[in-house]
Scaffold this motif. Structure first.
Motif, PDB file in Angstrom:
ATOM      1  N   MET A 136      -6.026   6.852  -4.996  1.00 12.47           N
ATOM      2  CA  MET A 136      -5.977   6.785  -4.246  1.00 12.47           C
ATOM      3  C   MET A 136      -6.469   7.639  -3.271  1.00 12.47           C
TER       4      MET A 136
ATOM      5  N   ASP B  94       1.134   6.873  -6.340  1.00 17.39           N
ATOM      6  CA  ASP B  94      -0.306   7.555  -6.917  1.00 17.39           C
ATOM      7  C   ASP B  94      -0.192   9.637  -6.713  1.00 17.39           C
ATOM      8  N   VAL B  95       0.635   9.085  -5.628  1.00 15.17           N
ATOM      9  CA  VAL B  95       1.073  10.856  -4.729  1.00 15.17           C
ATOM     10  C   VAL B  95       1.698  11.969  -5.206  1.00 15.17           C
TER      11      VAL B  95
ATOM     12  N   TYR C 113       1.120   8.153   5.383  1.00 13.91           N
ATOM     13  CA  TYR C 113       2.063   7.786   5.495  1.00 13.91           C
ATOM     14  C   TYR C 113       3.078   9.086   5.286  1.00 13.91           C
TER      15      TYR C 113
ATOM     16  N   SER D  99      -7.682   6.224   1.376  1.00 13.34           N
ATOM     17  CA  SER D  99      -6.753   7.165   2.429  1.00 13.34           C
ATOM     18  C   SER D  99      -6.118   8.303   2.218  1.00 13.34           C
ATOM     19  N   GLU D 100      -5.963   8.940   3.690  1.00 16.33           N
ATOM     20  CA  GLU D 100      -5.888  10.636   3.134  1.00 16.33           C
ATOM     21  C   GLU D 100      -4.066  10.106   3.534  1.00 16.33           C
TER      22      GLU D 100
ATOM     23  N   TYR E 184       0.610   4.049  -2.552  1.00 15.48           N
ATOM     24  CA  TYR E 184       0.854   5.200  -2.216  1.00 15.48           C
ATOM     25  C   TYR E 184       1.777   6.427  -2.781  1.00 15.48           C
ATOM     26  N   ARG E 185       3.170   5.767  -3.326  1.00 15.52           N
ATOM     27  CA  ARG E 185       3.775   6.977  -3.388  1.00 15.52           C
ATOM     28  C   ARG E 185       3.801   7.271  -4.671  1.00 15.52           C
TER      29      ARG E 185
ATOM     30  N   PRO F 178       0.887  -1.103  -0.284  1.00 19.71           N
ATOM     31  CA  PRO F 178       0.047   0.460   0.370  1.00 19.71           C
ATOM     32  C   PRO F 178       1.047   1.238   0.086  1.00 19.71           C
ATOM     33  N   GLU F 179       2.169   0.984   0.685  1.00 22.75           N
ATOM     34  CA  GLU F 179       2.879   2.415   0.823  1.00 22.75           C
ATOM     35  C   GLU F 179       3.391   2.866  -1.083  1.00 22.75           C
TER      36      GLU F 179
END
Lengths: 303, 303
Positions: free
Chosen positions: B1, A69-70, B8, B4-5, A66-67, A62-63
């Motif tokens: 995503m 995606d952002v 991390y 979640s916000e 997340y990285r 998930p991390e």
């Protein structure tokens, strides 16, 4: 060499060569996207690397997801597929400044390692020490300060225990201390400009003297006024080194008491409980002795 | 995503990528032999590198000269002459795994750097950050433990201050702690052999649990008997994690007292003076209170 006998520390082999590698703007290939890869990715991005991540989305931690995606596409280029090997034309290891693999396929990792070594690209294959040009340690970062703890592969957990203990023992204002020293050095350079030569040496010695005379927590509390005082009354006075005591920040018993008070406050705020315990134990023992004498005297009187 | 916000840590660029580079048996070219080179040479030799040093003997720092004189020719190849540049056929930078320069000639260093980057050989030019693929930090080593402190170029002196503080805060038996954990892991593997899978995971979790339940100084004092007890009564008992208290190493007030005693002994042997001061201060304050009461009572009686 006949005039001295082993005047320097003996060499004990078996160490690693600890380095702070510069990755800003460098291209790094990260093969894999799971838990281990997510940790690698975090440190790569903090170092400013441009990372290409290759791993099917369904296997992303998930991390990592997340990285990806952002981030913008300059920081992370993401390839949502399996890596086939060094023969992959689109991802030629020779095009990268560093390659990290964090996948379960041992044979594939080995081929990556061989290709990297041929192309002279530094490589780390997670969990396969012989295929690593470098290892990672347990790290911490506080602004400009970075610390790495390595146990030469004797166990990442104990490295992380030691790292945590170091983290707890660092003065809270260690960033401010580094900042103060940086500012003082800048102000000194304005006052005594020029590069190299004896002036440069004198400046360096003065800065070293200050760092020796001031504790880390004292450096952190150095105000602009104190820096000015150090330069006006110290540097301008034949490069004298003024201590915290000299600039009136603490003196004799007062300084001694300040040290204890700071330590007790630190301790109550979650610092080293040993100091608090020592203080309490001293208090009890110190109180018990005259108390016992007094009780003994009362007892004798009654008899 | 969307689910979640920012779960991390946010990326803060500007860090270096801290590494433990492996140099055992690797060929390193060290250009220069002065003070800076002598420090480089020490760490290169500790890492087991085969170092070629080039510098006229008259410019060697005494430590560099000493290392050259006492080393065998596998560890150090010494060329008693000036380095002319990357066009030197005998010392082609491409033949090395790493190149370090520590000389005053800025132009010569720049040519070395360019040649190294063309040949993809990691290079460090002392005092010229843009010509460095990596920086050094302030280091310490205690057997298998290595720690590096880096301040991203904000001043080597403060890095060394922080390193010294870390050195003072490490438990005296930190090497023994690493050793204990290594031995316990080996014994666990003998008891529950096999690689990977759920057993490997269970073993890892158990080791992590032990490291969490034991403080560093407690790990250092772990005897073979205690390790056996941890395995017999802990691992064999559904992978239970036994604490120092569980194996009878300390309990309630006794453990509390043991901690203080250890700390006082450490302090008297050159440890943290803060703890000793706290103890003494507590002793004085604790003694002063009943003492003052007693004196007050005596005084009243006389009146």
């Amino acid at each position: 060499m006949s005039d001295s006998e082993a005047p320097y520390p003996t060499i004990i082999k078996g160490a690693s060569f600890l380095l702070a590698w510069r990755l800003e703007g460098k291209k790094v290939l990260l093969i894999g996207g799971g838990l281990v890869a997510s940790g690698r990715l975090y440190y790569l991005l903090e170092a400013g690397a441009h990372v290409t991540v290759i791993s099917p989305r369904k296997r992303l931690h998930p991390e990592t997801a997340y990285r990806i995606d952002v981030s913008n596409t300059e920081d992370i280029i993401y390839e949502d597929r399996d890596y086939v090997g060094p023969e992959d034309d689109k991802l030629n290891v020779a095009d990268y400044d560093m390659v990290l693999t964090a996948i379960d396929e041992v044979g594939l990792s080995r081929r990556v390692c061989i290709a990297c070594r041929e192309a002279r690209v530094p490589v780390n294959v997670a969990d396969v020490p012989p295929e690593c040009d470098f290892y990672f340690g347990s790290q911490l970062r506080r602004g400009p300060l970075q610390i790495m703890v390595s146990t030469s592969g004797r166990g990442p957990k104990i490295a992380s225990l030691i790292r945590k203990q170091i983290e707890a023992s660092l003065p809270e204002d260690v960033e401010e201390a580094i900042d103060s020293v940086g500012k003082l050095r800048g102000e000194l350079r304005q006052r005594a400009p020029g590069t190299g030569g004896s002036l440069g040496q004198k400046r360096m010695n003065w800065m070293i003297g200050i760092c020796d005379a001031w504790r880390l927590d004292e450096l952190g509390g150095m105000t602009p006024e104190v820096r000015k005082q150090l330069l006006d009354e110290g540097w301008n006075n034949n490069g004298k080194i003024l201590s915290p005591r000299d600039v009136g920040l603490k003196s004799g018993v007062a300084g001694w008491w300040m040290d204890i008070r700071t330590k007790v406050v630190d301790t109550l705020a979650g610092g080293d409980p040993q100091v608090l315990r020592a203080g309490i134990a001293g208090f009890i023992v110190g109180g018990a002795i005259p108390g016992a004498i007094y009780i003994g005297m009362l007892y004798q009187k009654r008899k």
